[in-house]
Scaffold this active site. Sequence first.
Site, PDB file in Angstrom:
ATOM      1  N   ASN A 195     -10.457   3.645  -2.130  1.00 56.17           N
ATOM      2  CA  ASN A 195      -9.286   3.977  -2.453  1.00 56.17           C
ATOM      3  C   ASN A 195      -8.294   2.800  -2.034  1.00 56.17           C
ATOM      4  OD1 ASN A 195     -10.177   6.346  -3.295  1.00 56.17           O
ATOM      5  ND2 ASN A 195      -9.235   7.548  -1.917  1.00 56.17           N
ATOM      6  N   ASP A 196      -8.258   2.569  -0.890  1.00 53.21           N
ATOM      7  CA  ASP A 196      -7.292   1.452  -0.274  1.00 53.21           C
ATOM      8  C   ASP A 196      -8.039   0.225  -0.458  1.00 53.21           C
ATOM      9  OD1 ASP A 196      -5.023   2.700   0.570  1.00 53.21           O
ATOM     10  OD2 ASP A 196      -6.072   3.927   1.766  1.00 53.21           O
ATOM     11  N   ARG A 200      -9.198  14.751   6.562  1.00 51.86           N
ATOM     12  CA  ARG A 200      -7.825  14.096   6.445  1.00 51.86           C
ATOM     13  C   ARG A 200      -6.907  14.853   7.237  1.00 51.86           C
ATOM     14  NH1 ARG A 200      -9.190  12.743   0.750  1.00 51.86           N
ATOM     15  NH2 ARG A 200      -8.937  10.682   0.504  1.00 51.86           N
ATOM     16  N   HIS A 248       3.097  17.448  -4.213  1.00 51.92           N
ATOM     17  CA  HIS A 248       2.296  18.554  -3.495  1.00 51.92           C
ATOM     18  C   HIS A 248       1.489  19.349  -4.405  1.00 51.92           C
ATOM     19  CE1 HIS A 248       5.589  18.923  -0.190  1.00 51.92           C
ATOM     20  NE2 HIS A 248       4.630  18.066   0.307  1.00 51.92           N
ATOM     21  N   ARG A 279      -2.220   1.804  -5.599  1.00 53.67           N
ATOM     22  CA  ARG A 279      -3.028   3.009  -6.082  1.00 53.67           C
ATOM     23  C   ARG A 279      -2.218   4.323  -6.650  1.00 53.67           C
ATOM     24  NH1 ARG A 279      -5.473   5.317  -0.354  1.00 53.67           N
ATOM     25  NH2 ARG A 279      -5.534   7.476  -1.480  1.00 53.67           N
ATOM     26  N   CYS A 318     -16.336   7.124   1.462  1.00 50.75           N
ATOM     27  CA  CYS A 318     -15.633   8.432   1.410  1.00 50.75           C
ATOM     28  C   CYS A 318     -14.310   8.305   0.409  1.00 50.75           C
ATOM     29  CB  CYS A 318     -15.183   8.784   2.880  1.00 50.75           C
ATOM     30  SG  CYS A 318     -13.916   7.654   3.613  1.00 50.75           S
ATOM     31  N   GLU A 329     -11.122  -0.299   4.745  1.00 45.46           N
ATOM     32  CA  GLU A 329     -10.586  -0.050   3.573  1.00 45.46           C
ATOM     33  C   GLU A 329      -9.481  -1.192   3.360  1.00 45.46           C
ATOM     34  OE1 GLU A 329      -8.560   3.778   3.866  1.00 45.46           O
ATOM     35  OE2 GLU A 329      -8.318   3.366   5.934  1.00 45.46           O
ATOM     36  N   ARG A 365     -10.847  12.011  10.656  1.00 45.98           N
ATOM     37  CA  ARG A 365     -10.087  11.050  10.920  1.00 45.98           C
ATOM     38  C   ARG A 365      -8.763  11.172  11.310  1.00 45.98           C
ATOM     39  NH1 ARG A 365      -8.111   8.439   5.220  1.00 45.98           N
ATOM     40  NH2 ARG A 365      -6.457  10.163   5.243  1.00 45.98           N
TER      41      ARG A 365
HETATM   42  C1  PEP Z   1      -9.554   5.643   0.826  1.00 51.09           C
HETATM   43  O1  PEP Z   1      -8.572   5.058   1.090  1.00 51.09           O
HETATM   44  O2  PEP Z   1     -10.421   5.377   0.505  1.00 51.09           O
HETATM   45  C2  PEP Z   1      -9.528   7.180   1.779  1.00 51.09           C
HETATM   46  C3  PEP Z   1     -10.861   7.672   1.693  1.00 51.09           C
HETATM   47  O3  PEP Z   1      -8.644   7.337   2.583  1.00 51.09           O
HETATM   48  P1  PEP Z   1      -7.116   8.016   1.654  1.00 51.09           P
HETATM   49  O4  PEP Z   1      -7.572   8.208   0.336  1.00 51.09           O
HETATM   50  O5  PEP Z   1      -6.893   9.096   2.499  1.00 51.09           O
HETATM   51  O6  PEP Z   1      -6.059   6.732   1.705  1.00 51.09           O
HETATM   52 MG    MG Z   2      -7.262   5.226   2.731  1.00 54.11          MG
END
Ligand code: PEP
Ligand code: MG
Length: 586
Positions: A461-462, A303, A196, A472, A509, A438, A339
Site C-alpha cells: 500500500n505504501d 495493526r 471510522h 493512497r 502484507c 514499504e 507490527r
Molecule cells: C502497507 O503499507 O502495505 C501496509 C500493510 O501497511 P498500512 O496499510 O497499515 O500502512
Molecule cells: Mg504501510
Amino acid sequence: MSIVLHGVAVGAGMAIGRVHLVLRGMDDIPHLELSDEDAVKAEIMRYEQAIKGTRRQLEQLRIAIPENAPTELGAFISLHLMLLSDATLSREPIDIIQSQHVNAEWALKQQTDKLSEQFDAIEDDYLRVRKQDMLQVVERIFKNLNGLTTEVVTETDDFGEDTILVAHDLSPADTIFFKDSRIAAFVTDAGGPTSHTAILGRGLDIPSVISLGYARELLNEDELIIVDGSSGVLIIAPNEVILAEYRRRIRKFRSHRRQLNKLKHTSATTLDGMNIELMANIESVADIKSLHKLSADGVGLFRSEFSYINCDDLPTEEALFALYSDVIKKLKGKLLTIRTVDLGVDKNPRWFGQSQALNPALGLTGIRLCLAEPIMFRTQMRAILRAAALGPVRMMWPMIASVAEIQQCLMHLNTAKQQLRERFEVFNEDISVGAMIEIPSAALSINAILKWVDFVSIGTNDLIQYTLAVDRSDEGVSYLYQPSHPAVLKLLQHIVRTATRLNKSVSVCGEMAGDEQYTRLLLGMGLRCLSMNPNNLLLVKNRIIQSDTLTLETEAQKILRQEDPDKVLKLIKRLNATNEVVEINN
Ligand code: PEP
Ligand code: MG
C-alpha cells in the site's frame, strides 16, 4: 429511468432491496420563533433533556458492546461522549435558543453548520474526518429532540431481510451491531475511505457502499434499489433488465461463495506441490474468529494502532500485554506478527496533537515517530517481548527507510530486554524481528537491511504510494495508483530475489496480497507467503490451487521485462486466463 451512483466499495457482494432511511437529513429542519420567555425556557429544557437522553444512550451502548466487537469500538463511543460534553454541543445551542428565541432544532442546525465549517477548514486529514463523528452525535441529539429512538441497532429486529439501510452516515457503533442483524445492505452519503465507518465496515460481511454524496436526497422510503458492494455502485429505480442481470450476478456470487467455502480446509498448495502460507491481517481480537473460520495459517500483520488512537493517554505496558496475551490465546498456537505502532499520517492519537506538516506522509510517521518517542516505543516492545513468551510471536517495524533506523530499533530492543531482566519478567530473549518494506529506499537497500533482521514483509500500500508519488487515500489521483506499474513490480522482484538468495523469510502484507488478480504474478516472482484481509483468503487460495509455479516464473519474467503499464495489465490478464485456471464458479 435508472440512476447509477458511484461511491466507495466497502463490503463485498450485492443486494436488491428496499430503502429504509435511517437518519433524517438537516434540510427539513423547521425554523420556529418562540413567542415569550416561558417558551424559551421550555425549549432550553427540551434541549437539555435531549442531551441527557443522548448521553444515556451512548453510555448504555458502551456497556452493551458485544464481546466480539473490535476493542476500538469502546474508544469510538467514548469519543462521541466527549464530543457531546463539549460546550460547543452541550452549551452553545442553548445560548442560541436564548439569544435568538428559536426552537432547539434550529439552534442545533446553526451550531452544526458553524462546526462543520470549522472542521472543513482543518488541514489535517485525520482531524477533518472527525467531523463525521461530530455529525453522528448531532444526529443522535436531533432524534432525541424528536423523541425518536436513535439506535439503528434496536430497530434492526423489525427489518425484513431485503432492508437496505440508507443513512447520511452510520456510527461505528451502528455498523458493528450489523454483524448480527439480517439487513441486506447498507449505504451512506458520508465517510471517506479512511473514516471510522470504512475501517470497521470493511470487516463486515454485508454489501455496502459509502461516500455516495447525495443518495439520501434521491431516495424514498421503501423504494427498490440495488447495492453493489463489490464495485461501489448504487442503482436507483432499476428496470427489469438490470434487475434480472443483478439477480443473475447475486446467484453467481452466492454459488461462487459456496464453492469457495469448500476450500476452507484445502491446503494452499499449487499444482506442482508448492505450499503457500496464507496469513491474515487483523486489527482487533474480534478478527481472529474469521481467521480460524477460514483456516488462515496465522497473523502476518497485526495493526496495533487501535490501542493508541482515540485515547487520551498512551496505553500502559500491562494493557498492551493483556491485549496481546488474549490474541495469542485465541490464536491457539498460530503465529502472530505484531507490527509496532504505525501512527502519524491518518491515524493520530489525540495526545500527538494536530500535525502541522504539509506532507504528513513524508513526515514524522511510522518508525520515525516511534524512535522520536522512545518511552512509548519501549513500552510496546516490552509488552510484545513478554507476550512472545506465551506463544509464537514476531515483532515487525513499520516504514523502515534505512539500516540506521533498524540499528536504532535493535538498540531500543536491547534496552527493553534489559529493563525486563531487571524486573525479573518472563519474556522471549530470541524473538524474531522484521522490517516492513514499504519505502523505495528500503526496497533498494534490502540487501543491507536483511543482515539485521530475521524477516521482511512488503507493505505494497505504501510502497506503491511512495514509488509513484500518489497519495493512497486521495480519490482524486486514484487512477494513478497502479500496483502493476513496472517500477513497483521491479522493486517487488528485487526484494523477493534478495530475500530468497539470503534465505530470509519474505511476505507481502499490503492489499496486493489479497487481490486475486495479482496472486499468480506474486507466485511467479517467488513469493510463498501472503497476508491479507481474511475475507479475501479463499479467493486467493482458489487461484493458488490452480496454478503451476514453474510456468508462472517464466510468465512473470515476461511481465517484468515489460515497460508499458498497459501492456503489463494485459499480460497479467492473460496470466489469469490461461488454460489451467478453471474458475470455480463457471
Ligand atoms: C502497507 O503499507 O502495505 C501496509 C500493510 O501497511 P498500512 O496499510 O497499515 O500502512
Ligand atoms: Mg504501510
